[in-house]
Design a protein around this motif. Structure first.
Motif, PDB file in Angstrom:
ATOM      1  N   PHE A  83      78.433  78.488   2.577  1.00  0.00           N
ATOM      2  CA  PHE A  83      78.292  77.290   1.756  1.00  0.00           C
ATOM      3  C   PHE A  83      77.021  76.619   1.941  1.00  0.00           C
ATOM      4  O   PHE A  83      76.376  75.929   1.330  1.00  0.00           O
ATOM      5  N   ASN A  84      76.282  77.136   3.046  1.00  0.00           N
ATOM      6  CA  ASN A  84      74.950  76.590   3.268  1.00  0.00           C
ATOM      7  C   ASN A  84      73.732  77.437   2.741  1.00  0.00           C
ATOM      8  O   ASN A  84      74.191  78.457   2.163  1.00  0.00           O
ATOM      9  N   ALA A  85      72.481  76.679   2.614  1.00  0.00           N
ATOM     10  CA  ALA A  85      71.582  77.362   1.895  1.00  0.00           C
ATOM     11  C   ALA A  85      71.169  78.502   2.710  1.00  0.00           C
ATOM     12  O   ALA A  85      70.913  78.768   3.776  1.00  0.00           O
ATOM     13  N   ASP A  86      70.398  79.644   2.087  1.00  0.00           N
ATOM     14  CA  ASP A  86      69.883  80.598   2.555  1.00  0.00           C
ATOM     15  C   ASP A  86      68.640  80.233   3.420  1.00  0.00           C
ATOM     16  O   ASP A  86      67.921  79.326   2.911  1.00  0.00           O
ATOM     17  N   PRO A  87      68.430  80.909   4.561  1.00  0.00           N
ATOM     18  CA  PRO A  87      67.269  80.539   5.375  1.00  0.00           C
ATOM     19  C   PRO A  87      66.054  80.733   4.659  1.00  0.00           C
ATOM     20  O   PRO A  87      65.910  81.836   3.571  1.00  0.00           O
ATOM     21  N   THR A  88      64.916  80.117   4.930  1.00  0.00           N
ATOM     22  CA  THR A  88      63.732  80.109   4.113  1.00  0.00           C
ATOM     23  C   THR A  88      62.599  80.648   5.061  1.00  0.00           C
ATOM     24  O   THR A  88      62.863  80.766   6.277  1.00  0.00           O
ATOM     25  N   ARG A  89      61.373  80.943   4.526  1.00  0.00           N
ATOM     26  CA  ARG A  89      60.448  81.460   5.471  1.00  0.00           C
ATOM     27  C   ARG A  89      60.052  80.137   6.122  1.00  0.00           C
ATOM     28  O   ARG A  89      59.556  80.537   7.145  1.00  0.00           O
ATOM     29  N   ALA A  90      59.922  78.968   5.684  1.00  0.00           N
ATOM     30  CA  ALA A  90      59.710  77.814   6.727  1.00  0.00           C
ATOM     31  C   ALA A  90      60.504  77.633   7.938  1.00  0.00           C
ATOM     32  O   ALA A  90      60.202  77.479   8.898  1.00  0.00           O
ATOM     33  N   ASP A  91      61.806  78.269   7.708  1.00  0.00           N
ATOM     34  CA  ASP A  91      62.944  78.093   8.825  1.00  0.00           C
ATOM     35  C   ASP A  91      62.256  79.178   9.760  1.00  0.00           C
ATOM     36  O   ASP A  91      62.173  79.118  11.072  1.00  0.00           O
ATOM     37  N   VAL A  92      61.885  80.464   9.290  1.00  0.00           N
ATOM     38  CA  VAL A  92      61.333  81.490  10.146  1.00  0.00           C
ATOM     39  C   VAL A  92      60.029  81.265  10.763  1.00  0.00           C
ATOM     40  O   VAL A  92      60.054  81.367  12.000  1.00  0.00           O
ATOM     41  N   ASP A  93      59.202  80.574  10.090  1.00  0.00           N
ATOM     42  CA  ASP A  93      57.939  80.166  10.668  1.00  0.00           C
ATOM     43  C   ASP A  93      58.350  79.166  11.836  1.00  0.00           C
ATOM     44  O   ASP A  93      57.406  79.194  12.915  1.00  0.00           O
ATOM     45  N   ALA A  94      59.112  78.145  11.521  1.00  0.00           N
ATOM     46  CA  ALA A  94      59.487  77.269  12.639  1.00  0.00           C
ATOM     47  C   ALA A  94      59.881  77.799  13.894  1.00  0.00           C
ATOM     48  O   ALA A  94      59.487  77.601  15.079  1.00  0.00           O
ATOM     49  N   LYS A  95      60.882  79.093  13.709  1.00  0.00           N
ATOM     50  CA  LYS A  95      61.410  79.673  14.972  1.00  0.00           C
ATOM     51  C   LYS A  95      59.964  80.537  15.601  1.00  0.00           C
ATOM     52  O   LYS A  95      60.101  80.652  16.665  1.00  0.00           O
ATOM     53  N   LEU A  96      59.335  80.952  14.703  1.00  0.00           N
ATOM     54  CA  LEU A  96      58.023  81.779  15.403  1.00  0.00           C
ATOM     55  C   LEU A  96      57.112  80.752  16.022  1.00  0.00           C
ATOM     56  O   LEU A  96      56.886  81.333  17.141  1.00  0.00           O
ATOM     57  N   ARG A  97      56.993  79.535  15.563  1.00  0.00           N
ATOM     58  CA  ARG A  97      56.310  78.547  16.290  1.00  0.00           C
ATOM     59  C   ARG A  97      56.981  78.268  17.695  1.00  0.00           C
ATOM     60  O   ARG A  97      56.261  78.239  18.624  1.00  0.00           O
ATOM     61  N   GLU A  98      58.309  78.199  17.650  1.00  0.00           N
ATOM     62  CA  GLU A  98      58.855  77.786  19.029  1.00  0.00           C
ATOM     63  C   GLU A  98      58.775  79.144  20.086  1.00  0.00           C
ATOM     64  O   GLU A  98      58.552  78.506  21.218  1.00  0.00           O
ATOM     65  N   GLU A  99      58.859  80.187  19.586  1.00  0.00           N
ATOM     66  CA  GLU A  99      58.591  81.185  20.470  1.00  0.00           C
ATOM     67  C   GLU A  99      57.283  81.558  20.971  1.00  0.00           C
ATOM     68  O   GLU A  99      56.779  81.699  22.165  1.00  0.00           O
ATOM     69  N   ALA A 100      56.095  81.357  20.263  1.00  0.00           N
ATOM     70  CA  ALA A 100      54.877  81.290  20.433  1.00  0.00           C
ATOM     71  C   ALA A 100      54.643  80.312  21.284  1.00  0.00           C
ATOM     72  O   ALA A 100      53.709  80.276  22.433  1.00  0.00           O
ATOM     73  N   TYR A 101      55.072  78.951  21.212  1.00  0.00           N
ATOM     74  CA  TYR A 101      55.031  77.944  22.158  1.00  0.00           C
ATOM     75  C   TYR A 101      55.185  78.261  23.554  1.00  0.00           C
ATOM     76  O   TYR A 101      54.528  77.825  24.518  1.00  0.00           O
ATOM     77  N   LYS A 102      56.263  79.014  23.838  1.00  0.00           N
ATOM     78  CA  LYS A 102      56.700  79.359  25.182  1.00  0.00           C
ATOM     79  C   LYS A 102      55.794  80.389  25.707  1.00  0.00           C
ATOM     80  O   LYS A 102      55.832  80.491  26.810  1.00  0.00           O
ATOM     81  N   LEU A 103      55.027  81.055  25.172  1.00  0.00           N
ATOM     82  CA  LEU A 103      54.282  82.044  25.247  1.00  0.00           C
ATOM     83  C   LEU A 103      52.941  81.329  25.528  1.00  0.00           C
ATOM     84  O   LEU A 103      51.806  82.031  26.139  1.00  0.00           O
ATOM     85  N   ARG A 104      52.890  80.047  25.126  1.00  0.00           N
ATOM     86  CA  ARG A 104      51.300  79.368  25.273  1.00  0.00           C
ATOM     87  C   ARG A 104      50.367  79.772  24.191  1.00  0.00           C
ATOM     88  O   ARG A 104      49.090  79.992  24.745  1.00  0.00           O
ATOM     89  N   ALA A 105      50.855  80.437  23.226  1.00  0.00           N
ATOM     90  CA  ALA A 105      50.198  80.943  22.220  1.00  0.00           C
ATOM     91  C   ALA A 105      49.475  79.746  21.165  1.00  0.00           C
ATOM     92  O   ALA A 105      49.917  78.727  21.139  1.00  0.00           O
ATOM     93  N   ASP A 106      48.231  80.214  20.653  1.00  0.00           N
ATOM     94  CA  ASP A 106      47.677  79.334  19.706  1.00  0.00           C
ATOM     95  C   ASP A 106      48.024  79.516  18.072  1.00  0.00           C
ATOM     96  O   ASP A 106      47.712  78.902  17.261  1.00  0.00           O
ATOM     97  N   ALA A 107      48.430  81.055  18.048  1.00  0.00           N
ATOM     98  CA  ALA A 107      48.835  81.307  16.674  1.00  0.00           C
ATOM     99  C   ALA A 107      49.625  82.433  16.785  1.00  0.00           C
ATOM    100  O   ALA A 107      49.720  83.165  17.632  1.00  0.00           O
ATOM    101  N   VAL A 108      50.350  82.776  15.590  1.00  0.00           N
ATOM    102  CA  VAL A 108      51.050  83.821  15.163  1.00  0.00           C
ATOM    103  C   VAL A 108      50.485  84.531  13.968  1.00  0.00           C
ATOM    104  O   VAL A 108      50.436  84.037  12.956  1.00  0.00           O
TER     105      VAL A 108
END
Length: 137
Positions: A83-108
């Protein structure tokens, strides 16, 4: 005789509770040999990590400044119920940012998206892969 109405009530409650969550995600990070905390020289000041919202996520490469690769990031965003909406690229981008932050990255960079489809524990998913980088000053 009361078993059938109870069963329907239990199913209705289960579907109602299951519909409350929208997505869940997993991630995998393969770090390179570089660690900005360890590899920084003693004289160089340690800079603050880039805020999550300011981490660049791009399908392309960065050509206007030098960077060092921290590692590759793989994330998977799943929808909880049919019943939920399909995940979007924005959802994936948000998760990529979270993981990049853990690595102290500036960009993905070099981000790629792919559909996983329906799996045993998911009604639909979208995955993303990218390379976490830190800018060299």
């Amino acid at each position: 005789m009361h078993i059938l109405p109870r069963g329907i009530l239990i199913l209705a409650v289960c579907f109602g509770v299951a519909g409350c969550g929208s997505t869940w995600s997993t991630s995998n990070v393969q770090k390179s040999g570089y660690d900005p905390k360890v590899n920084a020289s003693a004289a160089a000041p340690v800079r603050a990590p880039t805020p999550v919202a300011q981490i660049l996520v791009t399908e392309g490469d960065i050509t206007d400044r030098k960077y060092r690769v921290l590692g590759d990031i793989n994330v998977n965003v799943n929808k909880t119920t049919i019943f939920n909406a399909d995940p979007t690229r924005a959802d994936v981008d948000a998760k990529l940012r979270e993981e990049a932050y853990k690595l102290r990255a500036d960009a993905v960079i070099l981000v790629r998206y792919g559909s996983v489809g329906i799996a045993l524990m998911s009604w639909g998913a979208l995955d993303g892969k990218g390379r976490a980088v830190v800018y060299e000053d």
